[in-house]
Design an enzyme around this catalytic site. Structure first.
Site, PDB file in Angstrom:
ATOM      1  N   ASP A  77       8.727 -27.228  38.643  1.00 35.09           N
ATOM      2  CA  ASP A  77       8.732 -26.847  40.051  1.00 35.09           C
ATOM      3  C   ASP A  77       7.584 -25.911  40.389  1.00 35.09           C
ATOM      4  O   ASP A  77       7.089 -25.152  39.536  1.00 35.09           O
ATOM      5  CB  ASP A  77      10.037 -26.109  40.394  1.00 35.09           C
ATOM      6  CG  ASP A  77      11.197 -27.058  40.625  1.00 35.09           C
ATOM      7  OD1 ASP A  77      11.063 -28.246  40.298  1.00 35.09           O
ATOM      8  OD2 ASP A  77      12.239 -26.595  41.129  1.00 35.09           O
ATOM      9  N   HIS A 222       9.175 -23.964  35.442  1.00 30.53           N
ATOM     10  CA  HIS A 222       8.177 -23.637  36.467  1.00 30.53           C
ATOM     11  C   HIS A 222       6.842 -23.403  35.765  1.00 30.53           C
ATOM     12  O   HIS A 222       6.717 -22.435  35.009  1.00 30.53           O
ATOM     13  CB  HIS A 222       8.569 -22.381  37.241  1.00 30.53           C
ATOM     14  CG  HIS A 222       9.869 -22.485  37.976  1.00 30.53           C
ATOM     15  ND1 HIS A 222      11.084 -22.366  37.331  1.00 30.53           N
ATOM     16  CD2 HIS A 222      10.139 -22.690  39.293  1.00 30.53           C
ATOM     17  CE1 HIS A 222      12.053 -22.490  38.229  1.00 30.53           C
ATOM     18  NE2 HIS A 222      11.512 -22.693  39.423  1.00 30.53           N
TER      19      HIS A 222
END
Length: 265
Positions: A77, A222
């Site tokens: 992400d 992430h």
């Protein structure tokens, strides 16, 4: 020595403290409600998505049939970022496909060449909104703007629109589902998280992922945080040793297909 003149500030302090306590309770209640909504959300698992496919379909995408193989999807992400090029090098070396849920502002607009590289190297390019706003706190037109703006930028760069969207913080509701259905988007949550936004300890990130991963897992990481990309080689090597096959989210669902307005986890 206490005097009457001191009584007013003391009462004022007590009143302020009471307001602070009340505010803290409200914030905690809101967080608990959001968590409960997340946990009780109506979602579709990868195995259910595959089961809904027609019985005549013989194989999944990319030569991997997750009805038989022990599949897992690695997802990232909030990129692209300064660390994404190194991550793409690792994935290429390991021959591992991933799914990238990209942010628009300060990310897609800053690193368009990395978006193009993700697509060229066989990864799934998906949507994580334009500015990471909580969609459940926006008006419908604002939700559309947050989703459509990165879609247009991604399509401009790679020539096709994303079909998958991950709502920031996993916060979604019926209004978001309806708008995603209207826009031809499916929502994808996760079943494994390292909470890498809380630490730069790569060994801890790796261990958290390994402790949680099971068949059909959707791993959330992430690539913008310093500790995440260094943890990826160890995650990949260990899961391969355990017999896992890495696939993109569409491959994980195949021969089923992600349906617009549906939430997958």
């Amino acid at each position: 020595m206490y005097s009457r003149d001191m009584s007013f500030p003391i009462k004022k302090m007590k009143k302020s403290w009471a307001w602070l306590c009340a505010a803290a309770v409200l914030v905690a209640a809101a967080a608990l409600l959001a968590f409960q909504q997340y946990m009780h959300m109506d979602t579709t698992s990868p195995s259910d998505a595959r089961a809904q496919a027609t019985s005549t379909t013989k194989a999944g995408l990319g030569g991997v049939d997750c009805r038989k193989a022990k599949c897992v999807a690695l997802t990232f992400d909030a990129g692209p970022s300064e660390h994404s090029a190194r991550l793409l090098d690792i994935l290429k070396e390991e021959k591992v496909p991933a799914t990238f849920f990209l942010l628009g502002k300060r990310h897609i607009e800053k690193y368009p060449e990395l978006v193009e590289r993700m697509a060229d190297e066989g990864h799934e390019v998906a949507n994580h909104t334009w500015d990471h706003k909580r969609l459940t706190e926006l008006e419908p037109d604002e939700i559309r703007e947050e989703i459509e703006r990165p879609n247009k930028e991604i399509e401009r760069i790679i020539g096709r629109r994303p079909t998958l969207m991950r709502p920031p913080q996993g916060r979604t509701n019926d209004t978001v589902h309806d708008i995603c259905r209207e826009l031809g988007m499916s929502e994808v949550l996760w079943s494994v998280t390292a909470k890498d936004y809380t630490t730069n300890d790569s060994e801890l990130i790796e261990q958290r992922v390994l402790d949680q991963t099971e068949r059909d897992g959707i791993i959330l990481l992430h690539d913008l945080y310093d500790g995440t990309v260094p943890a990826v080689p160890g995650i990949i090597d260990t899961l391969k040793e355990r017999g896992f096959v890495f696939v993109t989210v569409p491959q994980l669902l195949a021969p089923g297909k992600a349906e617009p307005g549906t939430v997958y986890r």
